[in-house]
Each structure stands twice: as C-alpha cells, then as structure tokens.
Design a protein around this motif. Structure first.
Motif, PDB file in Angstrom:
ATOM      1  N   LYS A 196       0.855  -1.191   0.000  1.00  0.00           N
ATOM      2  CA  LYS A 196       0.000   0.000   0.000  1.00  0.00           C
ATOM      3  C   LYS A 196       0.889   1.239   0.000  1.00  0.00           C
ATOM      4  O   LYS A 196       1.814   1.342   0.800  1.00  0.00           O
ATOM      5  CB  LYS A 196      -0.889   0.005   1.253  1.00  0.00           C
ATOM      6  CG  LYS A 196      -1.780   1.220   1.376  1.00  0.00           C
ATOM      7  CD  LYS A 196      -2.948   1.124   0.448  1.00  0.00           C
ATOM      8  CE  LYS A 196      -3.666   2.451   0.308  1.00  0.00           C
ATOM      9  NZ  LYS A 196      -4.655   2.429  -0.759  1.00  0.00           N
ATOM     10  N   ALA A 201       3.834   2.652   2.309  1.00  0.00           N
ATOM     11  CA  ALA A 201       3.532   2.377   3.709  1.00  0.00           C
ATOM     12  C   ALA A 201       3.698   0.903   4.011  1.00  0.00           C
ATOM     13  O   ALA A 201       4.108   0.526   5.106  1.00  0.00           O
ATOM     14  CB  ALA A 201       2.113   2.833   4.037  1.00  0.00           C
ATOM     15  N   GLY A 246       4.149   0.630   9.801  1.00  0.00           N
ATOM     16  CA  GLY A 246       3.057   0.196   8.933  1.00  0.00           C
ATOM     17  C   GLY A 246       1.983  -0.604   9.648  1.00  0.00           C
ATOM     18  O   GLY A 246       1.127  -1.194   8.999  1.00  0.00           O
ATOM     19  N   THR A 278      -1.537   0.874   9.047  1.00  0.00           N
ATOM     20  CA  THR A 278      -1.930   0.691   7.648  1.00  0.00           C
ATOM     21  C   THR A 278      -2.356  -0.758   7.423  1.00  0.00           C
ATOM     22  O   THR A 278      -3.375  -1.018   6.778  1.00  0.00           O
ATOM     23  CB  THR A 278      -0.767   1.052   6.714  1.00  0.00           C
ATOM     24  OG1 THR A 278      -0.225   2.297   7.119  1.00  0.00           O
ATOM     25  CG2 THR A 278      -1.237   1.150   5.283  1.00  0.00           C
ATOM     26  N   LYS A 316      -5.708  -1.307   8.795  1.00  0.00           N
ATOM     27  CA  LYS A 316      -6.737  -0.649   7.993  1.00  0.00           C
ATOM     28  C   LYS A 316      -6.988  -1.393   6.688  1.00  0.00           C
ATOM     29  O   LYS A 316      -8.095  -1.362   6.161  1.00  0.00           O
ATOM     30  CB  LYS A 316      -6.358   0.805   7.743  1.00  0.00           C
ATOM     31  CG  LYS A 316      -6.588   1.616   9.003  1.00  0.00           C
ATOM     32  CD  LYS A 316      -6.247   3.067   8.846  1.00  0.00           C
ATOM     33  CE  LYS A 316      -6.585   3.804  10.129  1.00  0.00           C
ATOM     34  NZ  LYS A 316      -5.840   5.039  10.261  1.00  0.00           N
ATOM     35  N   HIS A 342      -8.647   0.906   3.979  1.00  0.00           N
ATOM     36  CA  HIS A 342      -7.867   1.205   2.782  1.00  0.00           C
ATOM     37  C   HIS A 342      -7.824  -0.037   1.908  1.00  0.00           C
ATOM     38  O   HIS A 342      -7.461  -1.108   2.395  1.00  0.00           O
ATOM     39  CB  HIS A 342      -6.414   1.551   3.137  1.00  0.00           C
ATOM     40  CG  HIS A 342      -6.272   2.767   3.969  1.00  0.00           C
ATOM     41  ND1 HIS A 342      -6.975   3.920   3.729  1.00  0.00           N
ATOM     42  CD2 HIS A 342      -5.491   3.026   5.052  1.00  0.00           C
ATOM     43  CE1 HIS A 342      -6.634   4.818   4.621  1.00  0.00           C
ATOM     44  NE2 HIS A 342      -5.752   4.304   5.434  1.00  0.00           N
TER      45      HIS A 342
END
Lengths: 505, 345
Positions: A13, A20, A43, A46, A49, A55
C-alpha cells in the motif's frame, strides 16, 4: 491442519508516493493472540486498515478460512467477522452502556426502541464476557478500561471471529490492564483470534502467542513468543541484524571526549517529574554536548523534552540553568532562558501551514522581540535567504507557503526557525522522522556543527544508529523512567538494547 | 463568471493586504455593477447639490459604512479562528451610552464618544476573556452578549428611545467632508490604521500564526490567549464606532433596532472577502470589498422593488456563489465539468 483463519499475502500500500507497506504477510489462527509490533511508521496501522477494509491494498491477497475476501468498508469486514477496537474508543459517551452496545441494532417495536429489551440483551452480552456492569450508566461516566471492554463487547456481539485491538492498553492503568488481559484470555479459550498492537514489551510477553514484527513497511518476521527473547525483538523492531557484537558499528567512537564534568552544566534537572506524565528524572547537559534520549516508543522521551521546555509543567523536582535555579512554566520562559524545542509532530506543533517559508522561519525570532518591533522586510529576507542557503532548503521561493514543501524541507525550515534564535540548548525531538535519506544526513551534519559552536543539544531519535553516530552521552528511558546512561565508547546499539531488555520494570 | 481581464491587479496593495485572492469578490462586485449598468437606469448617475455629491453609488458607501466598520474587527476575530456574534448588540450599547450622555447636555461630546468606545472595547474584552481564558467556544461565548447586550442597552436608556439634536453627533453619521459623506472617511481611517498596525508591527503575523496553528505558535512563544483578548476587544471597539454612526443616522438611540442582524452582514463580508472561517491568513481589503458587495446587493434589490422580507433569498444565493468561486477545488471541478461537456458536444 485446517487453513489459518486469516492469511494475508504480499500486502502493499502506498500513500501519495510513500510506500507504507511493501509485500507484507500475516497469518492468524483461531485461538491465538498475535502481537503486531513495530516502531512508529512501521506500517502497523496501515496493515490493520487494509484488513478491516478502510484502505484497499494496492497489491496482495487476503484469505479468510481459505477463501479470498476483499473487504471494501469496515462494515464489510465486520460481515466476515473481523471486528476492530481502536485506540480512541469511538462510542457515544452520553448514551448508556446498553445503548452503545446495541447502537444501530436496537430491537424495535412499531419503529420505537424497546428500552427494556435493549438493557436485557446488553446485560446478557456483558455477562457472557464475565462483566457485571450497570448497563444504564452513561458510558462517559465509566473508566477507560470499562469503555474499552464495552467496545470489545460490542465488537463481539456481531459474532466476530477475529478481534483487532489497536493499542488497547495505552491509556489504562495496571489494574485495568489486568482486567482486560483476563478477558482476552477467556476470549482466546473460546477460539477467537486476537490481533493486538502495543508498545509495551512486558504485555506482549504476558499475553501473546506469536509476534509479527514490521519495520519500514516490511515484515521482519513472524515468531512464536518463546523463540523470540526481548533483546531480539527490540533488534527486530529497531532494525539491526542480530550479532552479539557487531564490530563495524560497535567500535569505540573516535571522538569521545572526556565528559566535561568540571564545568557547570548548562542544564541540570534533579528529580524533575510530572504526575501522569514522567517519573522523576535526573539529567545534565553541558555546553557543546549532545545528549541523547533513547528508549522505545512511549518510554517518556517526548514527555521529558516537553517538561524541560515548559510545555507541560513539571510538578516535582528542580531545574538549574547555568547553575541558577529556574522554573520554566511556559515555552515563552523556556525561550527566554535560551532553550528551543523542535517538536516531534511537525504538522501539529511545527509548521504554520499557510504562512510562507520566510514567515515560518522568522517567527520565533520575531516573537522574542515582541509585537511592536517588527523586523524590517530586508532583515527578514536576509535571515530567510541565509538559512535557505545554509541548510539547502529546496523551495520555489521564500514566499511559498510551507505546506507546499516536502517533509524534509519543512523540517529544515523549522530547524532554521530555532537556530535563528541562537539557542544555548536545542531540544530536537525526532528531527529526522519521515524525511528522506539525503535530508537526514544534512540534519545530522548540522547537529554536529552546532556542537562545535558550543550549543548543547538534546537529541531524541528512534533510530539507534543515529543515536550512536550523534550523541556523546545517551540517557536510556523505559516506561517513563530513566534506567541508565551510556557514555563515549559504551554507546552502541546493542548496549542500549541490552539496557532496555534486561531492566526489570 | 469568468476572469475579467479589465479588473485591476494590485501587487503592491496585495503585499499590504495578503490573504485570499481579491479577484473573486471583485468579480462578484463587478458583475453586480454590470447588472445595474444594464438594468437599472440612473444607478451610476452622480450629481452635485449644495457642494455634496449625491447618487446611488455614494448611498451604497454611506449605507454600507457600518458593515464595513464591523467587518474590520470581524476580520481579525475570524483570523484568530473565532467569530463575534455580539457586534450588533454592542452597537446598541455604544449608541445608548453616547445618546444618554449627549442628551444630558452636560457631558462634552468627546467624553461621550470616548465612553461609548470604552464600553464597546470593554464588552469585547469580556468576549475575549470567555473565549481565550475560560475557553468557551467563540460562537457560544459571543452569543451571550449578543442576547444580553440589547438588554444592557435598554437598561441604560430606561427602555426609552433617546433622541438628540447634538450637531457634532448628528454630523458623525450624516455630515459631509469635501463633498463626500463623513462616514467614508471614518471607514478609510479605521481601515488604514488597522492595516498599519497589523502590517507594520508583528501583530498581523502573530495573529495569523495563532489562527493557523495555535499549538505551533505557542512553542514559538506567542500567546494565543493574549492575541485573542486583543482581537475581541478590538472587534468591540469597531462595533462601538459602527454603533455611533448608526445612532447618529437616525438621531436616536433605539436599542432594540440598531445594528439588528448586522453581525451576519459583517461575517458575510469577511467570508466573501476571502478570509477563511478556519482562521489564519486574513485580508482587510477583501472584507471591505465584501462589505461593499453586500451593500450593493441590498441596494440593487431595493431598487428592483423587491420586498425587504424576500431580499435575503437572493442575497444568500450571491454569498454562496462567491464563496464557491473562491474554492479552488470547486473551480477545478466546475472547469472539469465544463470541459467534459464540451468534449461530449
């Protein structure tokens, strides 16, 4: 063997060019408590998510019980049985516990909420977790631990099979942590998978079965807890290969001077502390010295710097500047005594985003002169141009709004803001975070040149190599306490890590 | 509305009045004037009578002077990240103080004006205290005086409308200087003095940094508390001045009517002028143009014979339009949409 509950492969990502996550794998099994570890920017958030559909990943696959899934919203992830509790409890404090538990799913009759039924179901789901609470109490009146547990209960109420906890314990006290942990233990027995993020090592070893370590957006490894001693975990997080002694970087520093004990320290703190912030700490910094503050995230590095500068007022201990007892009650007073503080969070506490590079750069100097004596335009431009050249700040012009600059160049403008004050002591809190390698090297050179000019520096960085390269002395912090100090040749990454790992909190 | 190439670009003025682009409020004003040029006969006619210039344009500036005065203070308050809803009520207080003092006949005019300004400044300081020290949200903190202010004015006048015939006081809002309304000079003087203080001292820089990022400013040693106390007090002062003009206009202190809804005109003027409600960069010149735009609109609608009760509707549409045009994101989306339409055609 049955397939793992969740298997993520090659998750990548990027956000606006910044990678990230790059090719991260994560495997979670039923009845397993899995810790996700890593420093800031590794990370972790991230990854969470991506798993919860906040994301969409740029690349990679997620298998749920052997079948591929692509959650696009947190709601979809919940539909699969992935439930998340965030660090900040995102429930409604003014509603009762019962209402919060069933928010959006309240049983109704003729379109009206059936209050009795809500309370009955809420008590039932709390009892299942072994919690005995008055479900009519407003959530805001409960302790954070209880709020956290209500959030967990709510997450479980939707038949979750994977519970993700993002720093569940960061705002809890010891007893609350114990309550939470016994609850997590019971959930594990029921066959739930739990993924949790924390910065507290002791908690990982008390609770987790496996640990996945991330660093700079990549997976370092996935280990059973028993096979990963603390020292190796810290090394994995901070990014050094495991060698008992690495001759290349652990060699004694060539430029270790005898600590100038004979001189009066520029700053001397004795038992300086703040209840709820930092335990009493002793520190001294001499002119021309670079003192490092090392420790893991949450160890109290930033808290110490903020206390010294007067952002957060200490409530115990004493502080001497140049041998004279001083009380610094606000940044203004800190500045007046010749201190400058370059804050860790560039966006929230550093840049004034819509003002120009020039205005950002002269702001502290102008504030010191007071509002009435405005620096002449020519003087401002000379000062700005001087630092733009000296620090190699890349900007279209000195009148460009600072928000248009890259992170590294913003950081250089902020350093220039403080250097323009010609401070006696500059507190640098993560001055190289989130900036490119070139800018990092430039900032390190700058720090070294400050030392030559007789400026004292308090240097905070999560990067141990950076600490070793730059500091003459390093104070090591753990759990908001100073646990030791290293000087000269003793400053090595493994030395710092050993101190953190072997200190019994 | 497209970019009007005839609009003057003033780089030197821009350096004095940084902030949002003045282009869009000027474009809005230009469009309104253009509309009047086509549809309203005599809108641009000026005539000289008894050595005074008369005409709709002069009326607009004269009528709009109160909103302009308010918008000067309001600009600074909004730049600090707040808002001041109490200015209309503070106008009533100031008018009541000055009128009762003048009506007594024993107080010199200068002292009456001084007392009115002091009352406004003090009331503003109270707002500032609530916002900066007690940390009540600005909209709530200033709502208190917005509601209570008229009551205080009523107490001062015993609930009566106090009329006066004091020549100096009447001159303030109705007199002429060099053929033009005196209020025009009052506005220019206030604006010039404010701009001078803001840009020739560091006050403007400190205000913008507090409004843009208060925590970062605090680490630089700039006290957000002090900055806010000052701007609210100054806004009160501007309101007091506007109150004197409004009271002089009708030669009476009518506490229940003077400055009614004026706070909204002032906020409109600032926002239309290009100062963001989120605080930070401000432009005093933009607010002045915004105030003129609002007044031109009001006058235009009045000339068209629109009922005053309906007038707020077109006013709202114009305000929304100008605000949308200021948003670069909206402009981008609009031009993208136009382009795709053209490509489809």
């Amino acid at each position: 063997m049955s397939p793992p509950l969740l298997e993520a492969r090659g998750i990548s990502k990027a956000f606006r060019g910044a990678q990230a996550l790059s090719g991260v794998d994560l495997t979670l099994r039923e009845g397993e408590i899995h810790a996700l570890m890593g420093e800031n920017g590794a990370g972790k958030s991230t990854l969470i998510k991506v798993l919860t559909g906040v994301h969409p990943p740029d690349a990679g696959t997620i298998q749920w019980e052997g079948r591929p899934i692509q959650p696009r919203t947190p709601h979809e992830a919940e539909g699969h049985g992935i439930s998340t509790v965030y660090q900040e409890v995102n429930l409604v404090p003014n509603l009762s516990i019962a209402d919060n538990l069933l928010l959006g799913r309240q049983p109704t009759r003729l379109g009206l909420i059936r209050g009795g039924e809500v309370r009955r179901r809420a008590s039932a789901s709390l009892t299942r977790l072994g919690l005995d609470l008055d479900v009519r109490a407003p959530l805001g009146s409960c302790s954070l631990a209880v709020q956290q547990m209500v959030a967990i209960a709510r997450a479980l109420d939707i038949q979750a099979r994977l519970l993700i906890l993002d720093e569940p314990t960061s705002s809890l006290d010891e007893r609350e942590v114990a309550t939470l942990f016994s609850l997590l233990g019971r959930l594990k027995e029921k066959g739930l998978a739990i993924l949790f993020v924390t910065h507290f090592l002791d908690q990982v070893y008390a609770l987790a079965d496996r640990i996945t370590v991330l660093r700079n957006g990549a997976r370092v490894g996935d280990y059973p807890v028993a096979e990963l001693p603390r020292l190796r975990l810290i090394e994995a997080m901070l990014g050094r290969e495991f060698h008992p002694v690495s001759p290349a970087t652990d060699a004694p520093r060539s430029d270790s001077p005898t600590p100038p004990e004979a001189f009066t320290p520029l700053l001397e703190a004795r038992g300086l502390g703040r209840s709820g912030g930092m335990n009493p700490v002793d520190l001294s910094i001499h002119p021309g010295e670079i003192l490092g503050l090392s420790g893991l995230l949450g160890s109290g590095r930033t808290e110490t710097a903020r206390m010294l500068f007067g952002v957060d007022r200490p409530d115990q201990g004493s502080l001497r500047i140049n041998g004279a007892e001083q009380e610094i009650r606000s940044p203004r007073e800190g500045l007046r005594l010749g201190l400058a503080y370059c804050a860790e969070d560039r966006k929230a506490e550093g840049i004034i985003p819509n003002l120009s590079v020039r205005e950002n750069l002269i702001l502290a100097v102008q504030a010191g002169r007071g509002p009435l004596r405005l620096m002449g335009r020519a003087e401002q431009e000379t000062l700005a141009d001087h630092y733009i050249r000296a620090l190699n700040i890349r900007t279209a012009s000195r009148e460009t709004p600072i928000r248009n600059l890259s992170g590294g160049n913003q950081q250089k403008v902020l350093l220039a803001r403080w250097l323009a004050l010609q401070p006696k002591l500059i507190l640098l809190d993560e001055p190289t975070r989130g900036i490119d390698v070139g800018a990092k090297a430039e900032i390190e050179r700058l720090v070294a040149s400050l030392r030559g000019a007789g400026t004292a520096v308090l240097f905070i960085s999560s990067d141990l190599e950076e600490m070793v390269r730059n500091c003459q002395r390093v104070a090591v912090l753990k759990d908001r306490r100073k646990i030791g100090e290293l000087a000269g040749a003793d400053i090595t990454p493994s030395g710092i890590m050993r101190l953190i790992a072997h200190h019994e909190g | 509305m497209k970019d009007d190439p005839t609009l003057p670009r003033q780089p030197r003025l821009r350096a004095w009045f940084p902030g949002g682009s003045l282009l869009w409020p000027l474009a809005g004003l230009g469009a309104l004037l253009l509309f009047n040029l086509v549809f309203a006969t005599g809108f641009f006619r000026l005539e000289l009578r008894d050595g005074h210039v008369y005409g709709t344009l002069v009326d607009i500036l004269n009528q709009g002077s109160k909103a302009m005065l308010l918008s000067i203070g309001m600009t600074l308050v909004i730049a600090s990240g707040g808002v001041d809803l109490s200015v209309g009520s503070l106008m009533a207080i100031s008018g009541a103080v000055a009128a009762t003092a003048v009506a007594k006949g024993t107080v010199p005019f200068g002292a009456a004006v001084g007392a009115a300004l002091a009352a406004g400044g003090f009331a503003g300081l109270c707002n500032g205290f609530l916002v900066a020290v007690v940390r009540i949200q600005p909209i709530v903190a200033t709502l208190i005086l917005m509601v209570a202010g008229r009551g205080i004015a009523m107490l001062l006048t015993d609930g009566q409308i106090v009329t006066f015939e004091h020549p100096a006081f009447v001159f303030l809002g109705n007199g002429h200087l060099a053929g033009l309304p005196f209020t025009l000079f009052l506005v220019l003087l206030s604006l010039g003095a404010t701009a001078l203080v803001m840009r020739r001292t560091a006050a403007g820089l400190f205000l913008e940094s507090v409004g843009d990022n208060e925590r970062a400013a605090a680490l630089c040693g700039i006290s957000g508390t002090r900055v806010k106390l000052w701007v609210y007090a100054f806004s009160g002062l501007c309101a007091a001045l506007a109150g004197l003009v409004a009271t002089s206009n009708v030669k009476a202190a009518d506490s229940s009517r003077v400055g009614e809804m004026m706070e909204l005109d002032a906020i409109f003027a600032v926002v239309v002028g290009g100062t963001s409600l989120t605080g930070g960069r401000f432009t005093l010149l933009g607010s002045l143009i915004g105030a003129i735009l609002i007044q031109t609109l009001t006058t235009t609608l009045y000339n068209l014979g629109l009922e005053p009760a309906i007038a707020p509707v077109p006013k709202a549409i114009v305000v929304v339009g100008v605000c949308l045009l200021q948003s670069s994101r909206f402009r981008g989306e609009l031009s993208g949409w136009l382009r795709s339409r053209r490509a489809a055609a």
